[in-house]
Design an enzyme around this catalytic site. Sequence first.
Site, PDB file in Angstrom:
ATOM      1  N   TRP A 201      -0.896   4.897  -6.132  1.00  7.47           N
ATOM      2  CA  TRP A 201       0.328   4.680  -5.337  1.00  7.47           C
ATOM      3  C   TRP A 201       0.178   5.202  -3.907  1.00  7.47           C
ATOM      4  O   TRP A 201       1.069   4.978  -3.074  1.00  7.47           O
ATOM      5  CB  TRP A 201       1.526   5.354  -6.028  1.00  7.47           C
ATOM      6  CG  TRP A 201       1.818   4.823  -7.404  1.00  7.47           C
ATOM      7  CD1 TRP A 201       1.184   3.784  -8.043  1.00  7.47           C
ATOM      8  CD2 TRP A 201       2.819   5.287  -8.312  1.00  7.47           C
ATOM      9  NE1 TRP A 201       1.723   3.592  -9.295  1.00  7.47           N
ATOM     10  CE2 TRP A 201       2.745   4.499  -9.487  1.00  7.47           C
ATOM     11  CE3 TRP A 201       3.786   6.305  -8.257  1.00  7.47           C
ATOM     12  CZ2 TRP A 201       3.578   4.698 -10.585  1.00  7.47           C
ATOM     13  CZ3 TRP A 201       4.623   6.502  -9.355  1.00  7.47           C
ATOM     14  CH2 TRP A 201       4.520   5.703 -10.503  1.00  7.47           C
ATOM     15  N   LYS A 202      -0.884   5.912  -3.635  1.00  6.05           N
ATOM     16  CA  LYS A 202      -1.132   6.485  -2.296  1.00  6.05           C
ATOM     17  C   LYS A 202       0.101   7.269  -1.814  1.00  6.05           C
ATOM     18  O   LYS A 202       0.785   7.876  -2.624  1.00  6.05           O
ATOM     19  CB  LYS A 202      -1.531   5.384  -1.309  1.00  6.05           C
ATOM     20  CG  LYS A 202      -2.623   4.471  -1.857  1.00  6.05           C
ATOM     21  CD  LYS A 202      -3.244   3.625  -0.798  1.00  6.05           C
ATOM     22  CE  LYS A 202      -4.149   2.593  -1.446  1.00  6.05           C
ATOM     23  NZ  LYS A 202      -5.056   1.980  -0.525  1.00  6.05           N
TER      24      LYS A 202
ATOM     25  N   GLU B 268     -10.098   6.408   1.537  1.00  5.09           N
ATOM     26  CA  GLU B 268      -9.218   6.990   2.559  1.00  5.09           C
ATOM     27  C   GLU B 268      -9.497   8.478   2.730  1.00  5.09           C
ATOM     28  O   GLU B 268      -9.339   9.030   3.817  1.00  5.09           O
ATOM     29  CB  GLU B 268      -7.751   6.699   2.197  1.00  5.09           C
ATOM     30  CG  GLU B 268      -7.428   5.233   2.466  1.00  5.09           C
ATOM     31  CD  GLU B 268      -6.529   4.565   1.459  1.00  5.09           C
ATOM     32  OE1 GLU B 268      -5.779   5.256   0.753  1.00  5.09           O
ATOM     33  OE2 GLU B 268      -6.585   3.320   1.366  1.00  5.09           O
TER      34      GLU B 268
ATOM     35  N   GLY C  52      -6.702  -2.746   0.911  1.00  6.72           N
ATOM     36  CA  GLY C  52      -5.458  -2.911   1.649  1.00  6.72           C
ATOM     37  C   GLY C  52      -5.511  -4.007   2.695  1.00  6.72           C
ATOM     38  O   GLY C  52      -4.632  -4.096   3.553  1.00  6.72           O
TER      39      GLY C  52
HETATM   40  C1  PEP Z   1      -7.134   1.453  -3.493  1.00  3.73           C
HETATM   41  O1  PEP Z   1      -6.371   2.134  -2.823  1.00  3.73           O
HETATM   42  O2  PEP Z   1      -7.934   2.021  -4.261  1.00  3.73           O
HETATM   43  C2  PEP Z   1      -7.068   0.006  -3.388  1.00  3.73           C
HETATM   44  C3  PEP Z   1      -7.944  -0.708  -4.034  1.00  3.73           C
HETATM   45  O3  PEP Z   1      -6.062  -0.522  -2.591  1.00  3.73           O
HETATM   46  P1  PEP Z   1      -5.632  -2.083  -2.501  1.00  3.73           P
HETATM   47  O4  PEP Z   1      -5.545  -2.597  -3.928  1.00  3.73           O
HETATM   48  O5  PEP Z   1      -4.332  -2.070  -1.815  1.00  3.73           O
HETATM   49  O6  PEP Z   1      -6.706  -2.793  -1.749  1.00  3.73           O
END
Ligand code: PEP
Length: 254
Positions: free
Chosen positions: A12-13, A101, A177
């Site tokens: 969920w970041k 990240e 993302g």
């Molecule tokens: C992630 O944050 O691990 C990721 C894969 O993000 P997203 O699915 O939004 O690309």
Amino acid sequence: MSDRKPYVGGNWKMNTNRTTSAELTRGVVDALRSTTTVDVAVFPPFPYLLAVKSILRDRGSAVKLGAQDVYHKPDGAFTGEVSTDMLKDCGVQVVLCGHSERRHVLGETDDLINAKVRATLEAGLECILCVGETLDQREAGHTDPVNQRQVRSGLADVTGDMLERVVIAYEPVWAIGTGKNASATDAQDVHAKIRRLLTQLYNADVAQRTRIIYGGSLKPANAKELLAQPDIDGGLVGGASLKATDFSGIVQAC
Ligand code: PEP
């Protein structure tokens, strides 16, 4: 997909709040009530771990509680950091280590990530070790050496027994993302090479048992093709994990 049990994580970041994290948890639990053939974990922000855990517990859900990060020291003067014991105290079962990240926005090094992996495993928790190349690295033809370096250093001093509690997530940084996913063929190629490296580092049996999952703009529409590849054992999902229906659609694609 092989006979390895698929694994899907929802990262969920730094999203949700007290209300929406609870709603999302209830949505995921309800949507996945009858799913027993996939290991599923959610990774809420730290402040919501306890509340999410209590919903999972009250509903008798098998969905695991994950943490997005950890610090490798047991306690002390490390302002802002969170230890493995604190996470266990909140009911956390699995920890993300080396997310792109954390590597590229927060500047974590291979050595720090390895320290976090070891602390996580020594505490008896599961670990998802994330690796992946940037766009510049891919365009320079460095995809394989970058991923191999990150796997080798992430797993330094991790024994074959400990590896039972490790899932490796291949997440090309340029796909996270951005809405651009790796093609199924390219992702399969990297996964197969990571599995070959695990054979060298451990042995064929350990390599065959280890789950290697894909992350990078996974959504219900592209999940089926990616997850059908022989060395792709599930997914780590960011954006699409914030909607219970999309997340459960990806789990169901497994
Ligand atoms: C992630 O944050 O691990 C990721 C894969 O993000 P997203 O699915 O939004 O690309």
